[in-house]
Design a protein around this motif. Structure first.
Motif, PDB file in Angstrom:
ATOM      1  N   ASP A 135       4.724 -11.502   4.788  1.00 48.31           N
ATOM      2  CA  ASP A 135       3.473 -11.156   4.107  1.00 48.31           C
ATOM      3  C   ASP A 135       3.180 -12.089   2.931  1.00 48.31           C
ATOM      4  O   ASP A 135       2.030 -12.189   2.501  1.00 48.31           O
ATOM      5  N   HIS A 145      -7.025  -9.383   2.625  1.00 52.29           N
ATOM      6  CA  HIS A 145      -6.746  -9.797   1.250  1.00 52.29           C
ATOM      7  C   HIS A 145      -7.646 -10.969   0.880  1.00 52.29           C
ATOM      8  O   HIS A 145      -8.247 -11.586   1.750  1.00 52.29           O
ATOM      9  N   ASP A 192       4.955  -7.016   7.925  1.00 50.90           N
ATOM     10  CA  ASP A 192       4.947  -6.031   6.842  1.00 50.90           C
ATOM     11  C   ASP A 192       4.769  -4.618   7.375  1.00 50.90           C
ATOM     12  O   ASP A 192       5.428  -3.683   6.922  1.00 50.90           O
ATOM     13  N   HIS A 241      -1.374  -1.845   0.130  1.00 52.63           N
ATOM     14  CA  HIS A 241      -1.613  -2.860  -0.913  1.00 52.63           C
ATOM     15  C   HIS A 241      -2.869  -3.692  -0.637  1.00 52.63           C
ATOM     16  O   HIS A 241      -3.061  -4.720  -1.291  1.00 52.63           O
ATOM     17  N   HIS A 242      -3.683  -3.309   0.335  1.00 51.25           N
ATOM     18  CA  HIS A 242      -4.906  -4.079   0.604  1.00 51.25           C
ATOM     19  C   HIS A 242      -6.005  -3.721  -0.393  1.00 51.25           C
ATOM     20  O   HIS A 242      -6.275  -2.541  -0.612  1.00 51.25           O
ATOM     21  N   ALA A 257       3.615  -7.107  -0.769  1.00 49.64           N
ATOM     22  CA  ALA A 257       3.701  -6.539   0.585  1.00 49.64           C
ATOM     23  C   ALA A 257       3.784  -5.030   0.428  1.00 49.64           C
ATOM     24  O   ALA A 257       4.236  -4.540  -0.617  1.00 49.64           O
ATOM     25  N   CYS A 258       3.389  -4.319   1.460  1.00 51.90           N
ATOM     26  CA  CYS A 258       3.542  -2.858   1.434  1.00 51.90           C
ATOM     27  C   CYS A 258       5.021  -2.514   1.271  1.00 51.90           C
ATOM     28  O   CYS A 258       5.387  -1.498   0.680  1.00 51.90           O
ATOM     29  N   GLU A 266       0.142   0.340   5.089  1.00 55.16           N
ATOM     30  CA  GLU A 266      -0.468  -0.973   5.342  1.00 55.16           C
ATOM     31  C   GLU A 266      -1.880  -0.895   5.916  1.00 55.16           C
ATOM     32  O   GLU A 266      -2.321  -1.839   6.561  1.00 55.16           O
TER      33      GLU A 266
HETATM   34 MN    MN Z   1       0.893  -6.326   4.054  1.00 55.48          MN
END
Ligand code: MN
Ligand code: 5GP
Length: 330
Positions: A162, A293, A32, A112-113, A131-132, A90
């Protein structure tokens, strides 16, 4: 087209008005981070921008087939005099880049975390993205860039890896809409999947066997523990790169609820955590200064004693029990 969120419009404006940009992502890059950077880099090329991509670590061999991957520079300290913006993809924190010297610039944070610290001058954080790369695709559209086959390959690798081959949470209509557009460029999903999954070394398969052979099961088989020993690397002829994805394999077992992968390094023990359903291993990682995540997280255990290892396993056990209830007593 729906209206852009304000932060996306701000990022678009910065990227269209400026001229020199640097893209970075997390240390030990994955599919990703690499796919997101390379796709955005190519979109900015199309707009005639000067783009550098700098990461702390090289792309793993597995991802060497990505178009233009050789444009990524590897450095942990930046020599840069001027830049109109640094786009960090990311990364939950700026430190995750492992690249020094980014902070004085206008930092754009796209991630996106869960738990992102909003470290940028502009922050676009969407934890609902699988995913980013989903966010990058939206940004490519906002920039008015064309989705080329090479960018489609970048984005597909990012999404495929991802999401654990379309198995994790956060796979939505948006994911498949992007994949539809990817396929429409003419790239073949099956060919990309073959590059990612059917192109490993014999050593990697042997290493997988060694790791699984010595897998320990704790907590009534609810926790699988894989420990990488140096002799396994020697015997299989593998490098660290070859480990990618092995941590997920024990999840194939019905009873296994979480996986702990331990690897001794000079800094301590690198730990990868995986889990099923609502079991939150990110919360465990955060306790140790790591992150990730809910179902995939990582940390470094600086205390390498058996007690510290047992304490970590206890925390993972508590996360499992928290989500699933106590294990059966019989
Ligand atoms: Mn990712
Ligand atoms: P992996 O186990 O594949 O290295 O990482 C799983 C997930 O956790 C990825 O999203 C990765 O970015 C995140 N992660 C792994 N190690 C760390 C860490 O030390 N700190 C933080 N913040 N995230 C991590």
């Amino acid at each position: 087209m729906s209206e852009l969120a304000p932060e996306v419009a701000q990022i678009r404006d910065l990227l269209t008005t400026g001229q020199r940009f640097l893209l970075s992502s997390h240390a030990r890059p994955d599919g990703d981070s690499l796919g997101s950077q390379l796709a955005l880099g190519e979109a900015l090329d199309q707009l005639g921008k000067e783009v550098r991509i700098v990461n702390a670590d090289p792309a793993p061999d597995l991802y060497r087939f990505l178009p233009n991957v050789s444009r990524i520079e590897v450095s942990t300290s930046l020599e840069l005099t001027e830049a109109d913006g640094i786009v960090v993809l990311e990364c939950g924190t700026l430190a995750r880049t492992g690249v020094e010297g980014l902070a004085p610039y206008t930092v754009v944070n796209i991630d996106h975390h869960a738990g992102n610290t909003m470290f940028g001058a502009i922050n676009w954080h969407d934890a609902s993205a699988c995913a980013c790369a989903e966010l990058v695709c939206e940004l490519i559209d906002a920039l008015g860039a064309e989705l080329t086959p090479s960018m489609a390959t970048h984005l597909y690798v990012a999404i495929l890896t991802d999401t654990g081959s379309f198995r994790h949470a956060n796979i939505t209509e948006r994911t498949f809409e992007i994949c539809r557009r990817i396929a429409a460029t003419g790239v073949e999903p099956a060919a990309i999947a073959a590059q990612v999954y059917n192109n490993g070394s014999l050593g990697r398969l042997r290493l997988t066997g060694m790791l699984l052979d010595r897998m320990e099961l704790e907590d009534d088989h609810r926790i699988a523990v894989l420990t990488l020993r140096d002799e396994m690397l020697h015997a299989s002829g593998c490098a660290d790169d070859d480990l990618e994805g092995i941590v997920n394999l024990p999840l194939a077992v019905r009873d296994v609820r979480a996986v702990v992968f331990l690897k001794h390094t000079t800094d301590g023990i690198r730990v990868s955590l995986r889990s099923k359903d609502t079991i939150d291993v990110r919360a465990v990682a955060v306790e140790y200064g790591g992150g990730g995540h809910r179902n995939a997280a990582g940390l470094t255990l600086t205390d390498t004693t058996a007690e510290a290892r047992a304490a970590l396993l206890g925390q993972v056990g508590a996360a499992v029990a928290n989500a699933d209830g106590a294990p059966p007593s019989d």
